[in-house]
Scaffold this active site. Structure first.
Site, PDB file in Angstrom:
ATOM      1  CB  CYS A  14      20.861  -8.248   3.779  1.00 32.68           C
ATOM      2  SG  CYS A  14      21.038  -8.026   5.570  1.00 32.68           S
ATOM      3  CE  LYS A  41      11.725 -13.290   6.935  1.00 33.97           C
ATOM      4  NZ  LYS A  41      11.477 -12.661   8.227  1.00 33.97           N
ATOM      5  CB  SER A  67      25.736  -8.648  11.147  1.00 32.45           C
ATOM      6  OG  SER A  67      25.354  -7.471  11.837  1.00 32.45           O
TER       7      SER A  67
HETATM    8  N1  LIG Z   1      20.505  -7.033  13.967  1.00 32.61           N
HETATM    9  C1  LIG Z   1      20.542  -7.852  12.775  1.00 32.61           C
HETATM   10  C2  LIG Z   1      19.794  -7.147  11.671  1.00 32.61           C
HETATM   11  C3  LIG Z   1      19.644  -8.025  10.438  1.00 32.61           C
HETATM   12  C4  LIG Z   1      18.498  -7.576   9.557  1.00 32.61           C
HETATM   13  O1  LIG Z   1      17.759  -6.607   9.854  1.00 32.61           O
HETATM   14  N2  LIG Z   1      18.302  -8.294   8.447  1.00 32.61           N
HETATM   15  C5  LIG Z   1      17.196  -7.987   7.565  1.00 32.61           C
HETATM   16  C6  LIG Z   1      17.655  -7.906   6.110  1.00 32.61           C
HETATM   17  S1  LIG Z   1      18.901  -6.704   5.875  1.00 32.61           S
HETATM   18  C7  LIG Z   1      16.186  -9.112   7.601  1.00 32.61           C
HETATM   19  O2  LIG Z   1      16.556 -10.265   7.575  1.00 32.61           O
HETATM   20  N3  LIG Z   1      14.908  -8.769   7.610  1.00 32.61           N
HETATM   21  C8  LIG Z   1      13.877  -9.729   7.503  1.00 32.61           C
HETATM   22  C9  LIG Z   1      12.820  -9.545   8.537  1.00 32.61           C
HETATM   23  O3  LIG Z   1      13.016  -8.745   9.463  1.00 32.61           O
HETATM   24  O4  LIG Z   1      11.774 -10.188   8.394  1.00 32.61           O
HETATM   25  C10 LIG Z   1      21.985  -8.135  12.376  1.00 32.61           C
HETATM   26  O5  LIG Z   1      22.848  -7.285  12.660  1.00 32.61           O
HETATM   27  O6  LIG Z   1      22.260  -9.215  11.802  1.00 32.61           O
END
Ligand SMILES: N[C@@H](CCC(=O)N[C@@H](CS)C(=O)NCC(=O)O)C(=O)O
Length: 220
Positions: A14, A41, A67
């Site tokens: 990620c 998950k 984040s």
């Molecule tokens: N806007 C979020 C984006 C985080 C994100 O997209 N994480 C992804 C992995 S890189 C995730 O957990 N995806 C799992 C899902 O959407 O089911 C941030 O900035 O933390």
């Protein structure tokens, strides 16, 4: 002196997790890292993460998600600022971090594109964003003066291209010397280099190969 225990709930690939890991390393803040399988998950993770996404930062028994919010919390509570002191410049940096998120979305679109036409369309959407960055970058080595959170956001962006470049020359970054120099500087920054495991590239390549996408066919 902070005594809270910090745990970064992560996923191996990620890029948003990497932003937080880079900030923590730059600030020399000790933290633990726990990896979750986003394809399966665990319940404890879904309890902590309302959107079911990494990263999550556990601070003792509380949890922060998103984040950008984690980065701001670390700026407010930990030493070695990575944001500029001037409010307007700081706002600009936050905006460019958002731009970094848009680039990451385009990258996900690129590696998920089902056929050559869709892939070319995604590459076409991505390339001008790097032209925009080329126009904004100064003399380097970093985005804007001292190493900042914008640099932390783009280290993980360029890391994708290290693997893409091994598959083929897609020329998405070509002809942009300032972007190329920035990419190189970011790759040598210890906090960025160490934000992923030693097996990151092999993992990413495996992930890309299994996506049933145009890029997958190029790997095979
Ligand atoms: N806007 C979020 C984006 C985080 C994100 O997209 N994480 C992804 C992995 S890189 C995730 O957990 N995806 C799992 C899902 O959407 O089911 C941030 O900035 O933390």
């Amino acid at each position: 002196m902070h005594t809270q225990a910090l745990t970064l709930v992560s996923h191996h690939l990620c890029p948003y997790v990497q932003r937080a890991a880079i900030s923590l390393a730059e600030k020399a803040v000790p933290f633990e890292r726990v990896h979750v399988d986003l394809a399966d998950k665990p319940a404890w993770f879904l309890d902590l993460s309302p959107l079911g996404k990494t990263p999550v930062l556990r601070v003792d028994d509380r949890a922060i998600f998103e984040s950008a919010v984690i980065l701001e919390y670390l700026e407010e509570t930990r030493p070695h600022p990575l944001h500029p002191a001037d409010p307007l410049r700081r706002a600009e940096h936050r905006a460019w971090i958002e731009f970094g998120s848009a680039v990451l979305n385009d990258i996900a679109g690129l590696y998920s594109a089902k056929d050559e036409t869709a892939f070319a369309a995604k590459a076409e959407a991505l390339a001008p964003k790097f032209t925009r960055l080329e126009g904004h970058l100064g003399d380097g080595p970093w985005f804007d003066g001292a190493f900042s959170l914008v640099d932390a956001a783009f280290g993980p962006v360029f890391r994708y291209f290290d693997v893409f470049d091994r598959i083929d020359d897609f020329a998405i970054l070509a002809g942009r010397p300032k972007v190329a120099a920035w990419r190189q500087a970011l790759a040598t920054r210890p906090s960025i280099a160490q934000a992923v495991g030693a097996d990151y590239e092999a993992r990413l390549e495996r992930f890309l190969a299994q996506r049933n996408s145009h890029l997958s066919t190029l790997i095979r």
